[in-house]
Design a protein around this motif. Structure first.
Motif, PDB file in Angstrom:
ATOM      1  N   HIS A 198       0.819  -1.214   0.000  1.00 39.75           N
ATOM      2  CA  HIS A 198       0.000   0.000   0.000  1.00 39.75           C
ATOM      3  C   HIS A 198       0.845   1.253   0.000  1.00 39.75           C
ATOM      4  O   HIS A 198       1.855   1.322   0.684  1.00 39.75           O
ATOM      5  CB  HIS A 198      -0.884   0.052   1.254  1.00 39.75           C
ATOM      6  CG  HIS A 198      -1.948  -0.979   1.298  1.00 39.75           C
ATOM      7  ND1 HIS A 198      -3.078  -0.931   0.502  1.00 39.75           N
ATOM      8  CD2 HIS A 198      -2.077  -2.093   2.052  1.00 39.75           C
ATOM      9  CE1 HIS A 198      -3.850  -1.971   0.773  1.00 39.75           C
ATOM     10  NE2 HIS A 198      -3.262  -2.701   1.707  1.00 39.75           N
ATOM     11  N   PRO A 209      -5.024  -1.101  -2.913  1.00 37.59           N
ATOM     12  CA  PRO A 209      -5.561   0.264  -3.005  1.00 37.59           C
ATOM     13  C   PRO A 209      -4.678   1.264  -2.259  1.00 37.59           C
ATOM     14  O   PRO A 209      -4.107   0.942  -1.226  1.00 37.59           O
ATOM     15  CB  PRO A 209      -6.927   0.150  -2.320  1.00 37.59           C
ATOM     16  CG  PRO A 209      -7.164  -1.276  -2.018  1.00 37.59           C
ATOM     17  CD  PRO A 209      -5.918  -2.044  -2.260  1.00 37.59           C
ATOM     18  N   LYS A 217     -12.198   8.099   4.240  1.00 38.23           N
ATOM     19  CA  LYS A 217     -13.121   7.137   3.630  1.00 38.23           C
ATOM     20  C   LYS A 217     -13.695   6.173   4.661  1.00 38.23           C
ATOM     21  O   LYS A 217     -14.879   5.847   4.614  1.00 38.23           O
ATOM     22  CB  LYS A 217     -12.352   6.377   2.546  1.00 38.23           C
ATOM     23  CG  LYS A 217     -13.204   5.503   1.667  1.00 38.23           C
ATOM     24  CD  LYS A 217     -12.349   4.840   0.576  1.00 38.23           C
ATOM     25  CE  LYS A 217     -12.959   3.502   0.211  1.00 38.23           C
ATOM     26  NZ  LYS A 217     -12.014   2.628  -0.500  1.00 38.23           N
ATOM     27  N   LEU A 223     -11.625   0.420   9.470  1.00 39.38           N
ATOM     28  CA  LEU A 223     -10.194   0.210   9.234  1.00 39.38           C
ATOM     29  C   LEU A 223      -9.754  -1.066   9.942  1.00 39.38           C
ATOM     30  O   LEU A 223      -9.043  -1.899   9.373  1.00 39.38           O
ATOM     31  CB  LEU A 223      -9.388   1.399   9.763  1.00 39.38           C
ATOM     32  CG  LEU A 223      -9.489   2.690   8.944  1.00 39.38           C
ATOM     33  CD1 LEU A 223      -8.846   3.851   9.702  1.00 39.38           C
ATOM     34  CD2 LEU A 223      -8.820   2.511   7.587  1.00 39.38           C
ATOM     35  N   ILE A 227      -8.313  -4.766   8.362  1.00 37.53           N
ATOM     36  CA  ILE A 227      -7.043  -5.396   8.733  1.00 37.53           C
ATOM     37  C   ILE A 227      -7.270  -6.805   9.290  1.00 37.53           C
ATOM     38  O   ILE A 227      -6.588  -7.759   8.936  1.00 37.53           O
ATOM     39  CB  ILE A 227      -6.297  -4.545   9.795  1.00 37.53           C
ATOM     40  CG1 ILE A 227      -5.993  -3.161   9.223  1.00 37.53           C
ATOM     41  CG2 ILE A 227      -5.024  -5.237  10.248  1.00 37.53           C
ATOM     42  CD1 ILE A 227      -5.542  -2.146  10.263  1.00 37.53           C
ATOM     43  N   ILE A 234     -13.863  -7.800  -0.387  1.00 41.34           N
ATOM     44  CA  ILE A 234     -12.691  -7.582  -1.232  1.00 41.34           C
ATOM     45  C   ILE A 234     -12.989  -6.466  -2.225  1.00 41.34           C
ATOM     46  O   ILE A 234     -13.974  -6.507  -2.945  1.00 41.34           O
ATOM     47  CB  ILE A 234     -12.307  -8.889  -1.962  1.00 41.34           C
ATOM     48  CG1 ILE A 234     -11.929  -9.948  -0.918  1.00 41.34           C
ATOM     49  CG2 ILE A 234     -11.172  -8.648  -2.921  1.00 41.34           C
ATOM     50  CD1 ILE A 234     -11.658 -11.321  -1.478  1.00 41.34           C
ATOM     51  N   MET A 290      -4.714  -9.653   0.277  1.00 42.90           N
ATOM     52  CA  MET A 290      -4.199  -9.143   1.548  1.00 42.90           C
ATOM     53  C   MET A 290      -4.213 -10.287   2.562  1.00 42.90           C
ATOM     54  O   MET A 290      -5.237 -10.917   2.779  1.00 42.90           O
ATOM     55  CB  MET A 290      -5.070  -7.993   2.036  1.00 42.90           C
ATOM     56  CG  MET A 290      -4.648  -7.493   3.393  1.00 42.90           C
ATOM     57  SD  MET A 290      -5.223  -5.823   3.662  1.00 42.90           S
ATOM     58  CE  MET A 290      -5.077  -5.750   5.435  1.00 42.90           C
ATOM     59  N   LEU A 310      -3.577   5.450  10.205  1.00 39.23           N
ATOM     60  CA  LEU A 310      -4.415   5.356   8.998  1.00 39.23           C
ATOM     61  C   LEU A 310      -5.524   6.409   9.040  1.00 39.23           C
ATOM     62  O   LEU A 310      -5.834   7.057   8.045  1.00 39.23           O
ATOM     63  CB  LEU A 310      -5.042   3.965   8.885  1.00 39.23           C
ATOM     64  CG  LEU A 310      -4.068   2.804   8.656  1.00 39.23           C
ATOM     65  CD1 LEU A 310      -4.793   1.469   8.763  1.00 39.23           C
ATOM     66  CD2 LEU A 310      -3.387   2.926   7.298  1.00 39.23           C
TER      67      LEU A 310
HETATM   68  C1  HEC Z   1       0.290  -8.695   0.406  1.00 35.34           C
HETATM   69  C2  HEC Z   1      -0.299  -7.428   0.162  1.00 35.34           C
HETATM   70  C3  HEC Z   1      -0.979  -6.674   1.273  1.00 35.34           C
HETATM   71  C4  HEC Z   1      -0.501  -6.383   2.531  1.00 35.34           C
HETATM   72  C5  HEC Z   1       0.819  -6.814   3.169  1.00 35.34           C
HETATM   73  C6  HEC Z   1      -1.478  -5.534   3.145  1.00 35.34           C
HETATM   74  N1  HEC Z   1      -2.524  -5.327   2.291  1.00 35.34           N
HETATM   75 FE1  HEC Z   1      -4.178  -4.213   2.658  1.00 35.34          FE
HETATM   76  N2  HEC Z   1      -4.975  -4.764   0.867  1.00 35.34           N
HETATM   77  C7  HEC Z   1      -4.323  -5.514  -0.083  1.00 35.34           C
HETATM   78  C8  HEC Z   1      -5.217  -5.702  -1.211  1.00 35.34           C
HETATM   79  C9  HEC Z   1      -4.869  -6.475  -2.499  1.00 35.34           C
HETATM   80  C10 HEC Z   1      -6.418  -5.048  -0.910  1.00 35.34           C
HETATM   81  C11 HEC Z   1      -7.675  -4.978  -1.794  1.00 35.34           C
HETATM   82  C12 HEC Z   1      -8.424  -6.261  -1.750  1.00 35.34           C
HETATM   83  C13 HEC Z   1      -9.245  -6.365  -0.524  1.00 35.34           C
HETATM   84  O1  HEC Z   1     -10.025  -5.423  -0.275  1.00 35.34           O
HETATM   85  O2  HEC Z   1      -9.125  -7.370   0.178  1.00 35.34           O
HETATM   86  C14 HEC Z   1      -6.234  -4.454   0.418  1.00 35.34           C
HETATM   87  C15 HEC Z   1      -7.183  -3.694   1.079  1.00 35.34           C
HETATM   88  C16 HEC Z   1      -6.935  -2.945   2.237  1.00 35.34           C
HETATM   89  C17 HEC Z   1      -7.841  -1.970   2.819  1.00 35.34           C
HETATM   90  C18 HEC Z   1      -9.200  -1.556   2.259  1.00 35.34           C
HETATM   91  C19 HEC Z   1      -8.977  -0.363   1.367  1.00 35.34           C
HETATM   92  C20 HEC Z   1     -10.227   0.271   0.825  1.00 35.34           C
HETATM   93  O3  HEC Z   1     -10.051   1.255   0.069  1.00 35.34           O
HETATM   94  O4  HEC Z   1     -11.317  -0.206   1.102  1.00 35.34           O
HETATM   95  C21 HEC Z   1      -7.218  -1.451   3.930  1.00 35.34           C
HETATM   96  C22 HEC Z   1      -7.763  -0.388   4.871  1.00 35.34           C
HETATM   97  C23 HEC Z   1      -5.951  -2.124   4.047  1.00 35.34           C
HETATM   98  N3  HEC Z   1      -5.802  -3.020   3.005  1.00 35.34           N
HETATM   99  C24 HEC Z   1      -5.035  -1.884   5.058  1.00 35.34           C
HETATM  100  C25 HEC Z   1      -3.859  -2.591   5.234  1.00 35.34           C
HETATM  101  C26 HEC Z   1      -2.987  -2.435   6.367  1.00 35.34           C
HETATM  102  C27 HEC Z   1      -3.186  -1.448   7.493  1.00 35.34           C
HETATM  103  C28 HEC Z   1      -1.953  -3.318   6.200  1.00 35.34           C
HETATM  104  C29 HEC Z   1      -0.817  -3.591   7.154  1.00 35.34           C
HETATM  105  C30 HEC Z   1      -1.191  -4.093   8.436  1.00 35.34           C
HETATM  106  C31 HEC Z   1      -2.186  -4.030   4.949  1.00 35.34           C
HETATM  107  N4  HEC Z   1      -3.338  -3.562   4.380  1.00 35.34           N
HETATM  108  C32 HEC Z   1      -1.345  -5.001   4.421  1.00 35.34           C
HETATM  109  C33 HEC Z   1      -3.054  -6.032  -0.006  1.00 35.34           C
HETATM  110  C34 HEC Z   1      -2.265  -6.003   1.135  1.00 35.34           C
END
Ligand code: HEC
Length: 316
Positions: A198, A209, A217, A223, A227, A234, A290, A310
């Motif tokens: 991210h 994203p 948002k 949030l 996590i 998704i 994620m 965040l």
């Molecule tokens: C391996 C990749 C990966 C990691 C590491 C990761 N994310 Fe994500 N994240 C994604 C992907 C791909 C999506 C979109 C798909 C989904 O919504 O599941 C997402 C979606 C999100 C969203 C929703 C965003 C929205 O606009 O609705 C949030 C908030 C978020 N991540 C926070 C985090 C945070 C905080 C961490 C660390 C603790 C983290 N992510 C670690 C890949 C990752």
């Protein structure tokens, strides 16, 4: 007139240096650059049959270390000579953005055995950071490596002290969302667990994203939910796909497509193009790209700080 001489003089010096370099055989020459640019324009990325091209690509790739297009270049031409550099980057700091890309590329080059050696030779903290990066690769080879490592070293990933329990009820989320954390500490947590996927302002890599305005948002409770339960909802456009090619390689990531080819974007921001005619099978992943359970490796305070950070990311 004066400036004309000056630039000309610098130019000559530059040429002399380049010439000297080409005698040594290590330094990139203008000709190397021209060869590489031409190959890219012609979409000729397999240089294994031509020693001259291969040498030019190797010298050019070497000269591009630390530059913007370095990883793309190594990927496109499968520059095996850069393997030691990729391993060095991972070893130096496995929590850096560059390491996430390096690990992806090491798998693309089919050299994951070297990673396995690096894992067993690294202190536990470093090894765990490398394991996290390998976990992002999501191919059968990556899973195999993780399993092997787990079998060798009893509990590979230690759960942090004071880790929040499974956070399974709406009340758990509500209680955590009501707390106030420290934005600065939260930023540190972000860099440890989230940077590989991210972007938040000038931190992180572009894969999932962008989170630069996520505080406007989503409220804290959502949030937390994103996590703790990434599979609950998704985001459209960020669904994961696995792609197997007829040549037997396996890719996992976010897919975009044109009439003739697919582009698979992988964690770390590395992309790979596949001709549609070369695809044997593509499958939509059921789970989010994620990873689930990231919060289990944090302390409760770290999670609260992360959410505070965040939440502070807002439109100005
Ligand atoms: C391996 C990749 C990966 C990691 C590491 C990761 N994310 Fe994500 N994240 C994604 C992907 C791909 C999506 C979109 C798909 C989904 O919504 O599941 C997402 C979606 C999100 C969203 C929703 C965003 C929205 O606009 O609705 C949030 C908030 C978020 N991540 C926070 C985090 C945070 C905080 C961490 C660390 C603790 C983290 N992510 C670690 C890949 C990752």
């Amino acid at each position: 007139m004066q400036s004309f001489f000056k630039t000309n003089w610098i130019h000559s010096l530059w040429l002399i240096l380049l010439f000297a370099g080409s005698l040594v055989g290590e330094t990139v020459t203008p000709k190397d650059r021209l060869i590489v640019e031409t190959l890219i324009r012609l979409n000729r990325f397999d240089v294994s049959g031509n020693e001259k091209w291969k040498g030019a690509v190797q010298r050019y790739a070497r000269s591009q270390r630390g530059e913007e297009g370095y990883f793309e270049l190594v990927e496109q031409f499968s520059v095996e000579a850069e393997l030691p550099e990729l391993l060095r980057l991972v070893e130096e700091d496995p929590t850096s953005a560059l390491s996430a890309k390096s690990v992806q590329l090491i798998f693309r080059l089919g050299e994951q055995k070297k990673l396995s050696r690096l894992l067993s030779g690294s202190p536990k903290k470093k090894a765990n950071a490398i394991i996290t990066l390998i976990g992002f690769v999501k191919t059968p080879e990556a899973q195999k490596l993780l399993d092997e490592h787990k079998a060798l070293s009893a509990p590979a990933t230690s759960v942090a002290k004071g880790a929040p329990a499974l956070i399974s009820t709406a009340d758990d989320i509500k209680a955590l969302a009501a707390r106030t954390g420290n934005v600065k500490q939260g930023k540190v947590v972000f860099q440890k667990f989230c940077f590989a996927c991210h972007k938040a302002g000038d931190l992180g890599l572009d894969f999932g994203p962008g989170l630069s305005e996520i505080g406007s948002k989503l409220p804290k409770s959502e949030l937390l939910l994103a996590i703790v339960k990434p599979n609950a909802g998704i985001s459209f456009d960020y669904e994961g796909w696995t792609v197997e090619t007829k040549q037997g390689s396996f890719l996992a990531g976010i897919v975009s497509e044109s009439d003739e080819e697919l582009t698979v974007r992988m964690v770390g921001g590395v992309s790979q193009k596949v001709k549609k005619a070369d695809i044997a099978k593509r499958t939509k992943m059921k789970a989010s790209l994620m990873p689930e359970g990231l919060h289990l490796a944090m302390s409760e305070m770290e999670l609260v700080d992360l959410v505070e950070f965040l939440s502070s990311l807002r439109t100005r």
